[in-house]
Design a protein around this motif. Structure first.
Motif, mmCIF file in Angstrom:
data_model
loop_
_atom_site.group_PDB
_atom_site.id
_atom_site.type_symbol
_atom_site.label_atom_id
_atom_site.label_comp_id
_atom_site.label_asym_id
_atom_site.label_seq_id
_atom_site.Cartn_x
_atom_site.Cartn_y
_atom_site.Cartn_z
ATOM 1 N N SER A 46 0.833 -1.198 0.000
ATOM 2 C CA SER A 46 0.000 0.000 0.000
ATOM 3 C C SER A 46 0.870 1.253 0.000
ATOM 4 C CB SER A 46 -0.909 0.012 1.230
ATOM 5 O OG SER A 46 -0.134 0.200 2.404
ATOM 6 N N ARG A 47 0.280 2.379 -0.385
ATOM 7 C CA ARG A 47 1.015 3.645 -0.374
ATOM 8 C C ARG A 47 1.348 4.069 1.055
ATOM 9 N NH1 ARG A 47 -1.568 7.957 -4.479
ATOM 10 N NH2 ARG A 47 0.237 9.106 -3.686
ATOM 11 N N THR A 48 0.552 3.596 2.023
ATOM 12 C CA THR A 48 0.841 3.906 3.426
ATOM 13 C C THR A 48 2.187 3.322 3.837
ATOM 14 O OG1 THR A 48 -1.510 3.952 3.999
ATOM 15 C CG2 THR A 48 0.055 3.636 5.804
ATOM 16 N N VAL A 49 2.453 2.092 3.411
ATOM 17 C CA VAL A 49 3.732 1.442 3.715
ATOM 18 C C VAL A 49 4.876 2.205 3.049
ATOM 19 C CG1 VAL A 49 5.101 -0.653 3.397
ATOM 20 C CG2 VAL A 49 2.698 -0.828 4.055
ATOM 21 N N ILE A 50 4.665 2.620 1.800
ATOM 22 C CA ILE A 50 5.692 3.386 1.084
ATOM 23 C C ILE A 50 5.961 4.706 1.796
ATOM 24 C CG2 ILE A 50 6.240 4.604 -1.062
ATOM 25 C CD1 ILE A 50 6.406 1.589 -1.324
ATOM 26 N N LEU A 54 9.563 6.036 3.332
ATOM 27 C CA LEU A 54 10.187 7.280 2.876
ATOM 28 C C LEU A 54 10.343 8.271 4.026
ATOM 29 C CD1 LEU A 54 8.424 7.858 -0.577
ATOM 30 C CD2 LEU A 54 10.572 6.675 -0.083
ATOM 31 N N LYS A 55 9.334 8.324 4.899
ATOM 32 C CA LYS A 55 9.394 9.236 6.041
ATOM 33 C C LYS A 55 10.557 8.872 6.963
ATOM 34 C CE LYS A 55 6.561 11.174 9.776
ATOM 35 N NZ LYS A 55 5.228 11.140 10.441
ATOM 36 N N ILE A 62 18.633 10.552 4.557
ATOM 37 C CA ILE A 62 19.096 9.774 3.411
ATOM 38 C C ILE A 62 18.311 10.181 2.167
ATOM 39 C CG2 ILE A 62 19.220 7.435 2.434
ATOM 40 C CD1 ILE A 62 19.778 6.442 5.295
ATOM 41 N N LEU A 63 17.044 10.523 2.367
ATOM 42 C CA LEU A 63 16.205 11.046 1.292
ATOM 43 C C LEU A 63 15.740 12.445 1.664
ATOM 44 C CD1 LEU A 63 13.872 7.977 0.530
ATOM 45 C CD2 LEU A 63 16.043 8.563 -0.575
ATOM 46 N N GLN A 64 15.284 13.187 0.664
ATOM 47 C CA GLN A 64 14.686 14.495 0.920
ATOM 48 C C GLN A 64 13.547 14.694 -0.068
ATOM 49 O OE1 GLN A 64 18.134 17.021 0.168
ATOM 50 N NE2 GLN A 64 17.257 17.595 -1.795
ATOM 51 N N THR A 71 10.608 13.046 -4.399
ATOM 52 C CA THR A 71 11.563 12.591 -3.391
ATOM 53 C C THR A 71 12.878 12.232 -4.069
ATOM 54 O OG1 THR A 71 9.780 11.739 -1.989
ATOM 55 C CG2 THR A 71 11.991 10.887 -1.580
ATOM 56 N N TYR A 72 13.981 12.672 -3.462
ATOM 57 C CA TYR A 72 15.305 12.493 -4.042
ATOM 58 C C TYR A 72 16.257 11.872 -3.025
ATOM 59 C CZ TYR A 72 13.613 15.870 -7.510
ATOM 60 O OH TYR A 72 12.882 16.511 -8.473
ATOM 61 N N VAL A 73 17.278 11.181 -3.538
ATOM 62 C CA VAL A 73 18.379 10.755 -2.680
ATOM 63 C C VAL A 73 19.127 12.018 -2.269
ATOM 64 C CG1 VAL A 73 20.493 9.392 -2.519
ATOM 65 C CG2 VAL A 73 18.584 8.567 -3.919
ATOM 66 N N ASN A 74 19.419 12.149 -0.982
ATOM 67 C CA ASN A 74 20.136 13.321 -0.491
ATOM 68 C C ASN A 74 21.407 13.529 -1.319
ATOM 69 O OD1 ASN A 74 21.652 15.204 0.959
ATOM 70 N ND2 ASN A 74 20.989 14.420 2.939
#
Length: 248
Positions: A46-50, A54-55, A62-64, A71-74
């Motif tokens: 589900s998108r909730t898991v994604i 990401l959060k 590590i991501l931003q 969303t990008y890799v830092n």
């Protein structure tokens, strides 16, 4: 209860996959991730898991995520940092002023791209007016403190206009460390006048939404700064520490 455990397990699995991809070079710093919808389809969750995965990775820097972009890799992940603790609260980097200068340049280039992508034109025009006014008034008699204030204000304003608060906080720390370099830059009248001319053209490129030209001029600016620093290379070898205990 079982569904919650399964969700947590899948979230951690996705976190591990993303970290592994970055470590192996399959995902490079600054690279954009697929949309949450696409990742949901790819992973079969589900998108909730994604979103949870990401959060978590954003919290570890590590991501931003850039609003309206994705969303990008830092882009500032360092090979000298373990990804499992990269940019975590309480992290302190021990480096030289040269390392810090290079980091500030990475942030600067990324800020220019973000400005082109999402900064209101009115804000860019205000920066353009500030830049042109100082350039027109700049003479060999311009006091050093006025030059330094302009250089610092210009740099921090550009990063602020990127809309990324984390970059702003980092740059405030970097300016504290590299103040000696900034004073040396503004003290060289001829080179600094060339830098101010580049700044004018760079802001014009931002106004035209031309990221490639703005970044090219940003690198030209760096070359002039390198020319100034080359006269006193010891400026780059001073040890320093940067505290990354910053809130986003």
């Amino acid at each position: 209860m079982s569904n919650n455990r399964n969700g947590n397990s899948r979230t951690q699995e996705i976190i591990d996959v993303i970290i592994s991809a970055i470590k192996k070079g399959a995902m490079a710093p600054g690279e954009k991730l697929p949309s949450q919808q696409e990742m949901s389809r790819l992973f079969g969750v589900s998108r909730t898991v994604i979103r949870d995965a990401l959060k978590t990775l954003e919290g570890r820097q590590i991501l931003q995520t850039t609003k309206g972009s994705g969303t990008y890799v830092n882009p500032f992940l360092s090979a000298n940092l373990e990804l499992d603790r990269a940019w975590a609260p309480g992290t302190t980097i021990q480096a030289t002023t040269g390392d810090i200068l290079n980091l500030s340049r990475l942030i600067w280039i990324e800020a220019l791209r973000l400005i082109v992508r999402s900064c209101p034109l009115g804000d860019i025009k205000n920066l353009e007016q500030m830049t042109n006014t100082f350039y027109q008034q700049f003479t060999v008699r311009t006091p050093m403190h006025e030059r330094y204030i302009h250089e610092t204000t210009f740099g921090l304003t550009v990063v602020k206009m990127s809309g990324n608060k984390f970059y702003q906080q980092i740059m405030h720390e970097l300016f504290k460390v590299n103040s000696d370099i900034d004073h040396k830059i503004v003290a060289d009248y001829n080179c600094y006048r060339e830098i101010l001319e580049i700044d004018r053209m760079m802001v014009e490129a931002l106004s035209d939404r031309d990221a490639a030209r703005a970044c090219f001029l940003g690198r030209e600016r760096d070359l002039l700064i390198d020319k100034i620093i080359a006269k006193e290379p010891c400026l780059l070898s001073k040890p320093c520490r940067i505290n990354l205990s910053l809130s986003r």
